[in-house]
Each structure stands twice: as C-alpha cells, then as structure tokens.
Motif scaffolding. Structure first.
Motif, PDB file in Angstrom:
ATOM      1  N   LEU A  51      28.667   3.666   6.322  1.00 58.15           N
ATOM      2  CA  LEU A  51      29.231   3.173   7.571  1.00 58.15           C
ATOM      3  C   LEU A  51      28.420   1.980   8.037  1.00 58.15           C
ATOM      4  N   VAL A  52      29.073   0.859   8.178  1.00 47.40           N
ATOM      5  CA  VAL A  52      28.344  -0.314   8.655  1.00 47.40           C
ATOM      6  C   VAL A  52      29.039  -0.899   9.873  1.00 47.40           C
ATOM      7  N   LYS A  53      28.226  -1.441  10.746  1.00 47.93           N
ATOM      8  CA  LYS A  53      28.764  -2.019  11.965  1.00 47.93           C
ATOM      9  C   LYS A  53      28.392  -3.493  12.035  1.00 47.93           C
ATOM     10  N   ASN A  87      24.703  -5.050  11.049  1.00 52.90           N
ATOM     11  CA  ASN A  87      23.594  -4.400  11.750  1.00 52.90           C
ATOM     12  C   ASN A  87      22.391  -4.261  10.812  1.00 52.90           C
ATOM     13  N   ASP A 116      21.617  -1.077   9.153  1.00 57.56           N
ATOM     14  CA  ASP A 116      22.607  -0.559   8.201  1.00 57.56           C
ATOM     15  C   ASP A 116      22.344  -1.060   6.783  1.00 57.56           C
ATOM     16  N   SER A 176      33.990   0.272   7.932  1.00 60.20           N
ATOM     17  CA  SER A 176      33.564  -0.246   9.223  1.00 60.20           C
ATOM     18  C   SER A 176      34.730  -0.188  10.185  1.00 60.20           C
ATOM     19  N   MET A 177      34.418  -0.001  11.451  1.00 56.52           N
ATOM     20  CA  MET A 177      35.459  -0.112  12.463  1.00 56.52           C
ATOM     21  C   MET A 177      35.101  -1.289  13.347  1.00 56.52           C
ATOM     22  N   LEU A 185      36.090   6.798  12.779  1.00 57.93           N
ATOM     23  CA  LEU A 185      35.441   6.662  11.472  1.00 57.93           C
ATOM     24  C   LEU A 185      35.648   7.915  10.626  1.00 57.93           C
ATOM     25  N   SER A 192      24.713   6.377   7.219  1.00 52.93           N
ATOM     26  CA  SER A 192      24.787   5.407   8.316  1.00 52.93           C
ATOM     27  C   SER A 192      23.390   4.899   8.584  1.00 52.93           C
ATOM     28  N   GLY A 193      23.304   3.820   9.373  1.00 52.58           N
ATOM     29  CA  GLY A 193      22.008   3.353   9.818  1.00 52.58           C
ATOM     30  C   GLY A 193      21.496   4.290  10.907  1.00 52.58           C
ATOM     31  N   ARG A 213      20.519   3.423  13.967  1.00 56.80           N
ATOM     32  CA  ARG A 213      21.234   3.035  15.181  1.00 56.80           C
ATOM     33  C   ARG A 213      21.662   1.583  15.061  1.00 56.80           C
ATOM     34  N   ALA A 214      22.621   1.228  15.903  1.00 60.77           N
ATOM     35  CA  ALA A 214      23.084  -0.151  15.912  1.00 60.77           C
ATOM     36  C   ALA A 214      22.245  -0.919  16.912  1.00 60.77           C
ATOM     37  N   THR A 247      22.528   3.727  20.184  1.00 64.44           N
ATOM     38  CA  THR A 247      22.562   5.135  20.564  1.00 64.44           C
ATOM     39  C   THR A 247      22.144   6.041  19.416  1.00 64.44           C
ATOM     40  N   GLY A 248      22.433   5.635  18.194  1.00 68.30           N
ATOM     41  CA  GLY A 248      22.145   6.507  17.057  1.00 68.30           C
ATOM     42  C   GLY A 248      22.998   7.761  17.056  1.00 68.30           C
ATOM     43  N   GLN A 249      24.124   7.729  17.768  1.00 70.44           N
ATOM     44  CA  GLN A 249      24.953   8.933  17.879  1.00 70.44           C
ATOM     45  C   GLN A 249      26.091   8.976  16.878  1.00 70.44           C
ATOM     46  N   VAL A 250      26.541   7.818  16.451  1.00 75.02           N
ATOM     47  CA  VAL A 250      27.772   7.758  15.669  1.00 75.02           C
ATOM     48  C   VAL A 250      27.633   8.479  14.317  1.00 75.02           C
TER      49      VAL A 250
HETATM   50  N1  LIG Z   1      32.094   0.600  14.564  1.00 76.18           N
HETATM   51  C1  LIG Z   1      31.379   1.118  13.563  1.00 76.18           C
HETATM   52  N2  LIG Z   1      31.807   1.011  12.286  1.00 76.18           N
HETATM   53  C2  LIG Z   1      31.081   1.547  11.272  1.00 76.18           C
HETATM   54  N3  LIG Z   1      29.932   2.173  11.429  1.00 76.18           N
HETATM   55  C3  LIG Z   1      29.442   2.316  12.668  1.00 76.18           C
HETATM   56  C4  LIG Z   1      30.135   1.811  13.805  1.00 76.18           C
HETATM   57  N4  LIG Z   1      29.396   2.102  14.901  1.00 76.18           N
HETATM   58  C5  LIG Z   1      28.306   2.747  14.459  1.00 76.18           C
HETATM   59  N5  LIG Z   1      28.324   2.889  13.116  1.00 76.18           N
HETATM   60  C6  LIG Z   1      27.295   3.526  12.255  1.00 76.18           C
HETATM   61  O1  LIG Z   1      26.535   4.428  13.038  1.00 76.18           O
HETATM   62  C7  LIG Z   1      25.172   4.009  13.129  1.00 76.18           C
HETATM   63  C8  LIG Z   1      24.648   4.305  14.518  1.00 76.18           C
HETATM   64  O2  LIG Z   1      25.302   3.498  15.473  1.00 76.18           O
HETATM   65  P1  LIG Z   1      25.119   3.714  17.051  1.00 76.18           P
HETATM   66  O3  LIG Z   1      25.402   5.150  17.322  1.00 76.18           O
HETATM   67  O4  LIG Z   1      26.138   2.798  17.666  1.00 76.18           O
HETATM   68  O5  LIG Z   1      23.710   3.332  17.386  1.00 76.18           O
HETATM   69  C9  LIG Z   1      25.191   2.538  12.751  1.00 76.18           C
HETATM   70  O6  LIG Z   1      23.933   2.164  12.213  1.00 76.18           O
HETATM   71  C10 LIG Z   1      26.321   2.500  11.724  1.00 76.18           C
HETATM   72  O7  LIG Z   1      25.874   2.932  10.458  1.00 76.18           O
END
Ligand SMILES: Nc1ncnc2c1ncn2[C@@H]1O[C@H](COP(=O)(O)O)[C@@H](O)[C@H]1O
Ligand SMILES: Cc1cc2nc3c(=O)[nH]c(=O)nc-3n(C[C@H](O)[C@H](O)[C@H](O)COP(=O)(O)OP(=O)(O)OC[C@H]3O[C@@H](n4cnc5c(N)ncnc54)[C@H](O)[C@@H]3O)c2cc1C
Lengths: 328, 264
Positions: free
Chosen positions: B6-8, B35, B38, B61-62, B102, B117-118, B120-121, B126-129
């Motif tokens: 999953l990449v953002k 990101n 990622d 990716s979304m 996703l 996934s990474g 966090r973005a 948030t590191g929640q996705v």
């Molecule tokens: N829109 C997105 N599309 C794909 N992967 C995502 C997306 N948003 C978040 N992720 C994945 O979830 C991780 C944590 O993102 P976040 O929770 O936004 O900090 C990122 O490092 C990505 O690997």
C-alpha cells in the motif's frame, strides 16, 4: 448513541507492571470525566495484574475493569483487540483514550475497526464541547506545521491516542475509593493465533527514548561517531538517554532506535538538549513538544533556536566537555 | 505467494496548505511524491519477491488520478504491477474510510498472503491505515515490523521495534505488516525499472467495481470530521547566549536551567 456513557483509559502493562503512561492517561481522562460528570474507568488487561487496580484508583480512576488471565500474559494484537472490543460492547464508554506508545498505536487502530468509530492519533489537547457532549481532539499534522481540531460526531466511543509525557500524572491519593470489576471474557476472544517468541532488549544508555525524561541528542555537528561518547557521558550524568538526528543515524554515528523526528521517534521529554542539530522541520516534528529545549549550535541562525528556551551559540565540542567538567 | 504494497502519494514535505473551510489538504500546485516511509514497504516487498520464487507484488494506492505517479515509482523499484483506486466518491476519506476502500481494493485484486504498508504517511501521520486494513480483512496485523525473519508453511516470523527493544512474533498468514524505516535501505531504481514503469498500464478502479457499501465511502463514510485547522507558531522566546564570547556565562545558564528542571 445516548447509551454510551463514561470515559475509559487503557492501562498499559509492561513486564507485569502498570506503566507510568497509564497514570498520565488518567490525568487526561479525569478532566474529561469531570466535565461530563461521568465516572473515569481504567481498563487493565494482563496476567497477575489485578493487584495493581488500587494503584489506578489512587492515580485518579473511579472504576477499574480488570481482565486478569494467563491468556493475556503477553501483549498480542488479536487477543487484546477482541477482549477490548467485547468490553466496549458490554459497557459502552463514550470516550476511550490510550497512549501513543507502540502498544496504543497497535491496539487502537484495530479496535476502532471493530467498534466502527473514529480514531484520532497523537492528540495534544482534548476538550469537551458540553452542549453536544462531544470530544474536541486537537492534533498536529504535517510535521507539526498544522494543528487540526477533530470531532467524532457519530461513532462511539470517541477514540484517540495522546502522546506519552504530554501530561503529568495526578498526585497519588491513597484515600481515594473506587470500584474494581473483574470481567470475564469469552475464551474465543482471549485466544490468540499469534505467539510472542522472545523479547530482545537493546542496550542503549538510559530509558527507551519515548520514556526518557531527559534526552541529549546529537546531529551532524558532532562531527564523528567517537564524539557521541560525550553525549552518552552527559546523558549518564543527567540520568537521560541519547537521541540523534537522521543525518547522524545515516552516518552510523547512532542506532536508528535513537532517531528523533518524522521518520524516527516522537519524543516529549522534560528536557531536550540538541547538540549540533540544525533543526530541520522533520527533526522538529519529533521533538518540538518537549517541555524545555536547550540547543547548542555554531550557527546563530540555526532553525533549532526557534524552538529553544536556551540557545547557546558555540562549538558543541567545546561546550559539552566543559559542561561535563562542571557537572562532575 | 501474493504480496500487496500500500503506497500513498503525499505532498512533498514542506509548504503544505489546508483548505480552511473543508479542512482537507490542498493538493493542487504542491509537488507530490511517494510517501518516503512507504519506500521501505516497497523495498521489503521486492525483497520477498527475490527471496520466494513465484511471488507476485501488486502496488495499491488510493488517491486522485495523479497518484498513478506514486504507483509507477513503486513499479520502477521492482513491483510487478499496480492499481489506483480513484473515484470522486472517495474524496474526504478519513483513515477508516481509506482503510475500508483499500481493503476492498485488496479483495478486488484477488486477495493476498501478505500486505505491507509504511509506518505512517508524512501528511496525515496517523499510522492507522495499515493495521486497520489488516483488521478489516481478518489478517494478522503486525505493526512496527523491523525484520521479516521467515515466511513459510502458512506462518510468518517478524521482529517488531517496540520501546526498549525488539519482539520476535510468530503469526499465521495472511498477514498485514506495517514496516518501520529500520527494516531496510530502499534501492534506487534502475533504468530498466524506469522504462518498465513508464510503459506500465495502471488500471483505475472506482467505487462501482468495489464491494463496499456507499455509506462507507469518502467524507460521508468518515466518522472523524476536521472542524478547524490552525497554523501554530512553534517559536519560543528563548534566551540566546554566545559560548564563544563567554563560555562561563553560557555554562552557568545551562547549569541553572538543568537545576531548575530537576536534572541535576
Ligand atoms: N490513500 C492511501 N493509499 C494507499 N496506501 C495508503 C493510503 N493511506 C495510507 N496508506 C498506507 O498506510 C500507511 C499509514 O498511513 P497513515 O495511517 O495515513 O499514516 C501509509 O504509509 C501507506 O502505506
Ligand atoms: C521525508 C523526510 C523525513 C525525515 N525525517 C527525519 C527525522 O526523522 N529526523 C531527523 O532528524 N531528520 C529527518 N529528516 C532530515 C532532515 O531534513 C535534516 O536533513 C536532518 O534533520 C539534519 O540533521 P542535522 O541537524 O544533524 O544535520 P545538519 O542539517 O547538517 O546540521 C548540522 C548542524 O550542526 C551545526 N554545527 C556544525 N558544527 C558544529 C559544532 N562544532 N558545534 C555546534 N554546532 C555545529 C551546524 O551549524 C548545523 O546547524 C527527514 C527528511 C525527509 C525528507
């Protein structure tokens, strides 16, 4: 939605002991519970932990929900999530807060999926909007460049994590009384498909960075790996831990576990001493919430000075040894 | 083995602006990149492909149509193919809506043994996705992964970077791993990789093709609402002293502050 009442905090257990962040959470929760006129509860999961419920009451909780069973002896994401989800469904708290530790940052993103609600990470401020009984959650984003106020109007509980050390625990009050509920949870929820094989502790000076009250941090201005020894010495004298900028980590002067910043750790010590660190936004993102910042840098215009309470324009390789000499 | 990454696409760190009325990020006119955290997930996925023969790595990716660029950047590093989940209906998604979309994307692409996934973005931070996607799909959710020790016979063993050290954890597949920077050093893409990425077709998958209820999508499907944003000035009115001019005064000041904060 109106059946959801009460404020919950997650008591975090490490190596069998309730970790200090749990008491910080009670300080957060106390304000919210008082403002909503509802009880404050701590949730305590683990094995042989029930005896510590009284400490949580002395730390500000009105109630403690305890699940004390050998199945929960080690933190495993799935069994902890299922157990918490069962408790949330049973007792319906309106607010649930955890600390933004590796445990909190693991369990909350799993639990909010089960509870089908919102989750706000790394809050720095929480207030109650009384008229609507809503939790207003303030959090930094984009490396601290933006502060966002976030509400969860529909989902319940309103869930969030707060940074460790962002609030002082309440004074311990042994005269406080409260209720302890021993909860039983379905065996299926207690079971885990995961297995903790081993814990490999790292041998750095002082406490893990996220727990450290004092951090002595070094950047490229330290010039070489050998000079990091003086930061270790200073950290030892002050009872602190050693941190580093990404550049210092990339140069192998310090391990990645000590990297502070956007792609490292977010820290909130009482005191952060930045030695030869320029203060790039990505570094500030991880440390600007520190209580007090001392920065030492040869460049009078270094951005780190913008967040410093005490800015020392000078050579770290001169100032730090002299400081060590004086402290001894 | 089937592996998803999953990449953002995120705005290139600084100079990000927020729309004060909607509380969402203004992406127009801001340079975007994959990101940075990622890259480690992509690198690890490509290494798994190199370790285990017959592994297919799919980038998902979304985001808005421009996010194809981020998918291509991952393909250039060695992923086999990529898809972009993109639809006006996804706009304004918070982390739950993003994770649900996703997750539906992973199902649409045929399901996976492993997803990465990474941590966090760098925009939302948030590191929640990642973990949420894992939970939605009932995969073993492994966070803060700093090493993939072994994969085989339906199980995976990883190291997790936690406070004060590392945990070794075993979990059954399928598993969702969010990885930390420590896990690897991302490779630079080769010319061949760049050419492959340039040629690669990135199919766009919209809401209609995903099995996800309308009410879970976008702003409407997001339990959290940003109500206000502000730009804090993180400036402290600190005292500035020159140690080169007067070392003693500087040391006194440091000592004084240390004593004041109970450090000595
Ligand atoms: N829109 C997105 N599309 C794909 N992967 C995502 C997306 N948003 C978040 N992720 C994945 O979830 C991780 C944590 O993102 P976040 O929770 O936004 O900090 C990122 O490092 C990505 O690997
Ligand atoms: C996506 C992304 C994520 C990033 N994540 C992080 C992160 O998590 N953490 C992080 O730290 N960085 C991060 N960075 C890197 C960041 O942008 C900076 O490059 C880095 O913080 C600089 O480290 P530094 O201050 O040690 O080095 P420099 O910027 O080179 O600064 C060295 C400083 O030392 C001073 N100096 C030199 N000699 C002396 C001396 N003898 N005495 C005193 N001072 C001296 C100089 O004046 C200078 O200010 C990230 C970057 C990106 C793009």
């Amino acid at each position: 939605m109106n059946e959801y009442r009460g404020v919950w905090t997650l008591a975090e257990v490490r190596e069998g002991r309730v970790h200090p962040v749990s008491y910080e959470l009670l300080a957060w929760g106390r304000n919210l519970a008082d403002s909503l006129e509802v009880p404050l509860s701590a949730v305590l999961l683990g094995s042989n932990v029930a005896g510590q419920a009284d400490d949580l009451i002395a730390g500000g909780a009105d109630q403690v929900y305890v699940v004390d069973t050998p199945e929960l002896a080690s933190f495993l994401a799935d069994s902890y999530t299922k157990t918490l989800a069962a408790l949330v469904q049973r007792h319906k708290p309106e607010i649930f807060i955890a600390s933004a530790t590796s445990t909190g940052r693991t369990i909350m993103p799993l639990l909010y999926v089960d509870a089908e609600t919102g989750l706000t990470a790394d809050c720095t401020e929480l207030t109650i909007e009384k008229a609507e009984r809503l939790l207003l959650q303030t959090r930094p984003a984009i490396g601290g460049n933006v502060m966002a106020d976030i509400r969860t109007p529909l989902g319940r509980p309103q869930m969030c994590t707060v940074r460790p050390r962002s609030k002082k625990p309440l004074p311990v009050d042994r005269s406080r009384t409260g209720k302890v509920f021993r909860e039983s949870v379905d065996k299926r929820d207690l079971s885990s498909v995961m297995k903790l094989l081993e814990f490999l502790p790292e041998k750095n000076v002082g406490a893990p960075l996220q727990d450290a009250e004092i951090i002595v941090s070094g950047g490229k201005g330290m010039k070489n790996a050998k000079n990091f020894a003086m930061l270790e010495e200073l950290a030892r004298l002050l009872g602190g831990s050693v941190g580093a900028s990404r550049t210092a980590v990339d140069l192998n002067w310090a391990p990645y576990s000590s990297q502070v910043g956007l792609s490292g750790k977010s820290v909130t010590p009482k005191l952060y001493i930045a030695c030869g660190i320029s203060g790039a936004v990505q570094h500030l993102a991880g440390m600007s919430a520190s209580d007090t910042v001392i920065a030492i840098n040869t460049d009078p215009e270094a951005p780190i000075f913008r967040v410093a309470d005490l800015a020392i324009v000078g050579d770290v390789l001169e100032v730090v040894p002299a400081l060590i000499g004086r402290l001894k | 083995m089937r592996v998803a990454v999953l990449v953002k696409q995120v705005p290139a760190t600084e100079n990000v602006k927020i729309d004060e009325t909607t509380g969402t990020m203004i992406r127009e006119g801001v340079e975007a990149e994959l990101n940075p955290l990622d890259l480690h997930a992509v690198e690890e996925a490509v290494r798994l492909k190199e370790r285990f023969e017959g592994t297919e790595v799919v980038v998902i990716s979304m985001g808005p149509p421009q996010a194809k660029k981020a998918v291509k950047a991952a393909i250039a590093m060695g992923c086999d193919r990529g898809v972009l989940l993109s639809d006006r209906k996804f706009a304004g998604s918070d982390t739950l809506a993003t994770a649900r979309t996703l997750a539906a994307g992973l199902v649409h692409e045929g399901g996976f043994d492993l997803a990465l996934s990474g941590e966090r973005a760098t925009d939302g931070e948030t590191g929640q996705v990642g973990p949420a996607v894992g939970r939605i799909l009932d995969m073993s959710a492994l966070t803060f992964v700093s090493e993939v020790e072994s994969v085989g016979a339906g199980t995976i063993v990883v190291r997790r970077a936690v406070e004060g050290g590392h945990e070794r954890v075993e979990a059954p597949l399928p598993a969702m791993l969010s990885v930390v920077k420590e896990i690897n050093v991302p490779r630079l893409c080769t010319l061949g990789g760049k050419i492959r990425a340039k040629k690669a077709e990135i199919p766009v998958v919209g809401a209609a093709e995903l099995t996800i209820p309308e009410e879970h999508l976008g702003l409407a499907g997001s339990p959290t609402k940003v109500v206000r944003v502000s730009y804090p000035q993180i400036t402290r009115k600190g005292k500035k002293l020159s140690a080169s001019d007067d070392l003693d005064t500087a040391l006194d000041a440091i000592r004084g502050l240390l004593a004041d904060r109970g450090a000595v």
